[in-house]
Design an enzyme around this catalytic site. Structure first.
Site, short mmCIF file in Angstrom:
data_model
loop_
_atom_site.label_atom_id
_atom_site.label_comp_id
_atom_site.label_asym_id
_atom_site.label_seq_id
_atom_site.Cartn_x
_atom_site.Cartn_y
_atom_site.Cartn_z
N ASN A 20 0.84 -1.21 0.00
CA ASN A 20 0.00 0.00 0.00
C ASN A 20 0.87 1.25 0.00
OD1 ASN A 20 -3.03 -0.48 0.14
ND2 ASN A 20 -2.22 -2.02 1.54
N HIS A 116 -7.91 -0.87 6.07
CA HIS A 116 -8.26 -2.15 6.69
C HIS A 116 -8.84 -3.06 5.62
CE1 HIS A 116 -9.29 -4.92 9.86
NE2 HIS A 116 -10.50 -5.04 9.32
N GLU A 150 -10.30 3.72 19.29
CA GLU A 150 -10.77 2.34 19.16
C GLU A 150 -10.22 1.73 17.86
OE1 GLU A 150 -14.92 -0.02 18.34
OE2 GLU A 150 -15.05 2.00 19.13
N GLU A 181 -7.39 -2.21 -2.49
CA GLU A 181 -6.66 -1.37 -1.52
C GLU A 181 -5.74 -0.40 -2.23
OE1 GLU A 181 -4.84 -3.28 1.88
OE2 GLU A 181 -6.06 -5.05 1.61
C1 GRF Z 1 -3.03 -4.66 4.04
O1 GRF Z 1 -3.91 -5.69 3.73
C2 GRF Z 1 -3.71 -3.59 4.86
O2 GRF Z 1 -5.05 -3.45 4.54
C3 GRF Z 1 -3.56 -4.11 6.26
O3 GRF Z 1 -2.29 -4.70 6.30
C4 GRF Z 1 -1.92 -5.13 4.98
C5 GRF Z 1 -0.62 -4.47 4.68
O4 GRF Z 1 -0.11 -4.87 3.43
N1 GRF Z 1 -3.76 -3.05 7.22
P1 GRF Z 1 1.05 -4.04 2.75
O5 GRF Z 1 2.19 -3.99 3.75
O6 GRF Z 1 0.53 -2.68 2.43
O7 GRF Z 1 1.41 -4.82 1.52
#
Ligand code: GRF
Length: 216
Positions: A20, A116, A150, A181
């Site tokens: 990401n 998420h 939270e 994502e």
């Molecule tokens: C992703 O699936 C994100 O949604 C979650 O952790 C994972 C991280 O993946 N919070 P990356 O390190 O971005 O490949």
């Protein structure tokens, strides 16, 4: 010529592979994108994403939580100093695997985003893909939201759904969600950096309108 507004200074916080983070770096390569990735910070000095960010010319820093033992606040103060050094205005959590204290979260109220891998408020926490399959969910997806004390709560900025297909494995579903994502995180950061998101009564409005679920 009208002056273009300054790009928002963003830190991406990671703990692992950083796909990401890579999507955010890629989006920010475009000069017209309203945010720049000024630094990538990891709580794990060996996180793969740090090495990748360096290949892209993005400065990196490690604030190793283990060197602070159980003292979570000392870790967060060190993190905060790192962010201040870089003049950070917005934080993107991207697979950052440390719970943050209310003290830290409050410093960044309305200025810290998280992604998420589920359609919140469903499937908070870990192992979301396996749990969605086990529950027989027909739709799954990903959510970018503002961070509140939270865990995996907070106003939803952008959300996109994918179908859960018969015979899906956890890996197959994870790959389908990850593609989403990588699209919605740059979109959500753009909307926030452009000042187009307002939180009202715990909900995000985009340009004054209720944020739609992007359907699939
Ligand atoms: C992703 O699936 C994100 O949604 C979650 O952790 C994972 C991280 O993946 N919070 P990356 O390190 O971005 O490949």
């Amino acid at each position: 010529m009208p002056s273009t507004p300054a790009r928002k200074r963003v830190a991406v916080l990671i703990s692992g592979r950083g796909s990401n983070m890579a999507a955010l770096i890629e989006a920010a390569k475009n000069d017209t994108y309203p945010a720049e990735i000024v630094v990538v910070v990891s709580n794990d000095p060996t996180a793969k994403g740090l090495a990748y960010a360096a290949t892209q010319g993005v400065p990196t820093a490690a604030v190793d939580h283990r060197s602070f033992g159980k003292n979570r606040e000392a870790f967060e103060r060190a993190l905060q100093r790192e962010l201040e050094t870089h003049g950070i205005e917005l934080i993107c959590l991207a697979g950052f695997m440390r719970l943050l204290t209310p003290w830290f979260v409050r410093q960044w109220d309305g200025r810290m985003l998280n992604i998420h891998p589920a359609l919140l408020p469903a499937f908070k926490g870990l192992d979301t893909h396996a749990r969605a399959i086990a529950a027989g969910a027909k739709r799954h997806g990903a959510t970018v939201h503002f961070v509140v004390p939270e865990m995996d709560a907070g106003p939803i900025i952008v959300q996109e759904a994918v179908p859960v297909l018969a015979g899906d494995t956890e890996a197959a579903l994870a790959a389908r969600v990850l593609e989403v994502e990588h699209r919605i995180y740059p979109l959500a950061l753009k909307l926030v950096a452009e000042g187009r998101i307002r939180v009202e009564g715990g909900r995000c409005l985009i340009d004054g309108q209720p944020a739609p679920l992007i359907p699939r």
